[in-house]
Scaffold this motif. Structure first.
Motif, PDB file in Angstrom:
ATOM      1  N   GLY A   7       0.785  -1.227   0.000  1.00 55.90           N
ATOM      2  CA  GLY A   7       0.000   0.000   0.000  1.00 55.90           C
ATOM      3  C   GLY A   7       0.820   1.281   0.000  1.00 55.90           C
ATOM      4  O   GLY A   7       0.293   2.341   0.320  1.00 55.90           O
ATOM      5  N   VAL A   8       2.112   1.209  -0.330  1.00 57.69           N
ATOM      6  CA  VAL A   8       2.937   2.412  -0.405  1.00 57.69           C
ATOM      7  C   VAL A   8       2.860   2.997  -1.813  1.00 57.69           C
ATOM      8  O   VAL A   8       2.311   2.389  -2.719  1.00 57.69           O
ATOM      9  N   THR A   9       3.433   4.175  -1.991  1.00 59.59           N
ATOM     10  CA  THR A   9       3.432   4.816  -3.304  1.00 59.59           C
ATOM     11  C   THR A   9       4.774   4.605  -3.987  1.00 59.59           C
ATOM     12  O   THR A   9       5.757   4.204  -3.359  1.00 59.59           O
ATOM     13  N   TYR A  10       4.823   4.895  -5.283  1.00 56.91           N
ATOM     14  CA  TYR A  10       6.066   4.745  -6.039  1.00 56.91           C
ATOM     15  C   TYR A  10       7.203   5.589  -5.457  1.00 56.91           C
ATOM     16  O   TYR A  10       8.312   5.072  -5.294  1.00 56.91           O
ATOM     17  N   PRO A  11       6.986   6.854  -5.128  1.00 50.82           N
ATOM     18  CA  PRO A  11       8.103   7.634  -4.569  1.00 50.82           C
ATOM     19  C   PRO A  11       8.663   7.045  -3.266  1.00 50.82           C
ATOM     20  O   PRO A  11       9.874   7.027  -3.060  1.00 50.82           O
ATOM     21  N   VAL A  12       7.797   6.545  -2.404  1.00 51.61           N
ATOM     22  CA  VAL A  12       8.251   5.928  -1.150  1.00 51.61           C
ATOM     23  C   VAL A  12       9.039   4.661  -1.452  1.00 51.61           C
ATOM     24  O   VAL A  12      10.119   4.434  -0.894  1.00 51.61           O
ATOM     25  N   LEU A  13       8.516   3.831  -2.349  1.00 47.93           N
ATOM     26  CA  LEU A  13       9.176   2.585  -2.711  1.00 47.93           C
ATOM     27  C   LEU A  13      10.537   2.853  -3.352  1.00 47.93           C
ATOM     28  O   LEU A  13      11.529   2.200  -3.013  1.00 47.93           O
ATOM     29  N   LEU A  14      10.619   3.829  -4.236  1.00 47.59           N
ATOM     30  CA  LEU A  14      11.891   4.150  -4.884  1.00 47.59           C
ATOM     31  C   LEU A  14      12.886   4.709  -3.883  1.00 47.59           C
ATOM     32  O   LEU A  14      14.093   4.451  -3.990  1.00 47.59           O
ATOM     33  N   GLY A  15      12.409   5.443  -2.897  1.00 44.82           N
ATOM     34  CA  GLY A  15      13.292   5.935  -1.841  1.00 44.82           C
ATOM     35  C   GLY A  15      13.877   4.784  -1.024  1.00 44.82           C
ATOM     36  O   GLY A  15      15.066   4.781  -0.694  1.00 44.82           O
ATOM     37  N   GLN A  16      13.048   3.792  -0.724  1.00 46.80           N
ATOM     38  CA  GLN A  16      13.518   2.620   0.005  1.00 46.80           C
ATOM     39  C   GLN A  16      14.547   1.844  -0.828  1.00 46.80           C
ATOM     40  O   GLN A  16      15.563   1.391  -0.293  1.00 46.80           O
ATOM     41  N   LEU A  17      14.278   1.704  -2.113  1.00 52.59           N
ATOM     42  CA  LEU A  17      15.218   1.004  -2.990  1.00 52.59           C
ATOM     43  C   LEU A  17      16.541   1.751  -3.081  1.00 52.59           C
ATOM     44  O   LEU A  17      17.615   1.133  -3.119  1.00 52.59           O
ATOM     45  N   ARG A  18      16.496   3.074  -3.119  1.00 57.30           N
ATOM     46  CA  ARG A  18      17.715   3.890  -3.168  1.00 57.30           C
ATOM     47  C   ARG A  18      18.572   3.656  -1.928  1.00 57.30           C
ATOM     48  O   ARG A  18      19.785   3.454  -2.024  1.00 57.30           O
ATOM     49  N   VAL A  19      17.940   3.641  -0.759  1.00 59.00           N
ATOM     50  CA  VAL A  19      18.672   3.419   0.485  1.00 59.00           C
ATOM     51  C   VAL A  19      19.290   2.022   0.497  1.00 59.00           C
ATOM     52  O   VAL A  19      20.462   1.846   0.859  1.00 59.00           O
ATOM     53  N   ARG A  20      18.524   1.023   0.079  1.00 60.65           N
ATOM     54  CA  ARG A  20      19.050  -0.344   0.038  1.00 60.65           C
ATOM     55  C   ARG A  20      20.230  -0.453  -0.917  1.00 60.65           C
ATOM     56  O   ARG A  20      21.209  -1.151  -0.632  1.00 60.65           O
ATOM     57  N   PHE A  21      20.148   0.223  -2.049  1.00 64.36           N
ATOM     58  CA  PHE A  21      21.238   0.195  -3.028  1.00 64.36           C
ATOM     59  C   PHE A  21      22.496   0.817  -2.442  1.00 64.36           C
ATOM     60  O   PHE A  21      23.595   0.260  -2.564  1.00 64.36           O
ATOM     61  N   ILE A  22      22.359   1.964  -1.797  1.00 67.17           N
ATOM     62  CA  ILE A  22      23.520   2.650  -1.220  1.00 67.17           C
ATOM     63  C   ILE A  22      24.169   1.794  -0.133  1.00 67.17           C
ATOM     64  O   ILE A  22      25.392   1.664  -0.075  1.00 67.17           O
ATOM     65  N   VAL A  23      23.365   1.174   0.713  1.00 73.24           N
ATOM     66  CA  VAL A  23      23.899   0.309   1.765  1.00 73.24           C
ATOM     67  C   VAL A  23      24.615  -0.891   1.137  1.00 73.24           C
ATOM     68  O   VAL A  23      25.702  -1.271   1.579  1.00 73.24           O
ATOM     69  N   SER A  24      24.038  -1.488   0.102  1.00 70.22           N
ATOM     70  CA  SER A  24      24.663  -2.634  -0.561  1.00 70.22           C
ATOM     71  C   SER A  24      25.998  -2.261  -1.182  1.00 70.22           C
ATOM     72  O   SER A  24      26.978  -3.004  -1.073  1.00 70.22           O
ATOM     73  N   VAL A  25      26.069  -1.116  -1.840  1.00 71.50           N
ATOM     74  CA  VAL A  25      27.323  -0.665  -2.444  1.00 71.50           C
ATOM     75  C   VAL A  25      28.364  -0.416  -1.358  1.00 71.50           C
ATOM     76  O   VAL A  25      29.541  -0.773  -1.521  1.00 71.50           O
ATOM     77  N   GLY A  26      27.954   0.156  -0.255  1.00 74.45           N
ATOM     78  CA  GLY A  26      28.876   0.386   0.861  1.00 74.45           C
ATOM     79  C   GLY A  26      29.428  -0.916   1.423  1.00 74.45           C
ATOM     80  O   GLY A  26      30.628  -1.032   1.701  1.00 74.45           O
ATOM     81  N   MET A  27      28.557  -1.912   1.564  1.00 81.48           N
ATOM     82  CA  MET A  27      29.004  -3.208   2.072  1.00 81.48           C
ATOM     83  C   MET A  27      29.966  -3.871   1.094  1.00 81.48           C
ATOM     84  O   MET A  27      30.981  -4.450   1.507  1.00 81.48           O
ATOM     85  N   LEU A  28      29.663  -3.792  -0.196  1.00 83.33           N
ATOM     86  CA  LEU A  28      30.566  -4.358  -1.201  1.00 83.33           C
ATOM     87  C   LEU A  28      31.914  -3.652  -1.191  1.00 83.33           C
ATOM     88  O   LEU A  28      32.963  -4.291  -1.350  1.00 83.33           O
ATOM     89  N   ALA A  29      31.912  -2.352  -0.992  1.00 80.12           N
ATOM     90  CA  ALA A  29      33.161  -1.599  -0.926  1.00 80.12           C
ATOM     91  C   ALA A  29      33.993  -2.045   0.274  1.00 80.12           C
ATOM     92  O   ALA A  29      35.213  -2.208   0.161  1.00 80.12           O
ATOM     93  N   LEU A  30      33.337  -2.264   1.409  1.00 75.00           N
ATOM     94  CA  LEU A  30      34.060  -2.740   2.590  1.00 75.00           C
ATOM     95  C   LEU A  30      34.663  -4.122   2.358  1.00 75.00           C
ATOM     96  O   LEU A  30      35.809  -4.378   2.761  1.00 75.00           O
TER      97      LEU A  30
END
Length: 62
Positions: A31-54
């Protein structure tokens, strides 16, 4: 912007039809909206890239 317009914009931005279908299914379940969902995906992507960098720094540091 309505859902169809947002989906067209996502498609032009590089999302595949299958990925958009998955997003639409998730929107229906949660029941969320596209902007909220895309914001969540952005955060997950940034965290994943950070973990891969580590991990990469850990392998290079050996």
């Amino acid at each position: 912007m309505n859902s169809a317009g947002m989906e067209r914009q996502l498609n032009r931005g590089g999302f595949t039809v299958k990925e958009i279908r998955t997003l639409r299914q998730y929107l229906g379940e949660s029941g969320v909206t596209y902007p909220v969902l895309l914001g969540q995906l952005r955060v997950r992507f940034i965290v994943s890239v950070g973990m891969l960098a580590l991990v990469a720094v850990g392998f290079v540091g050996r």
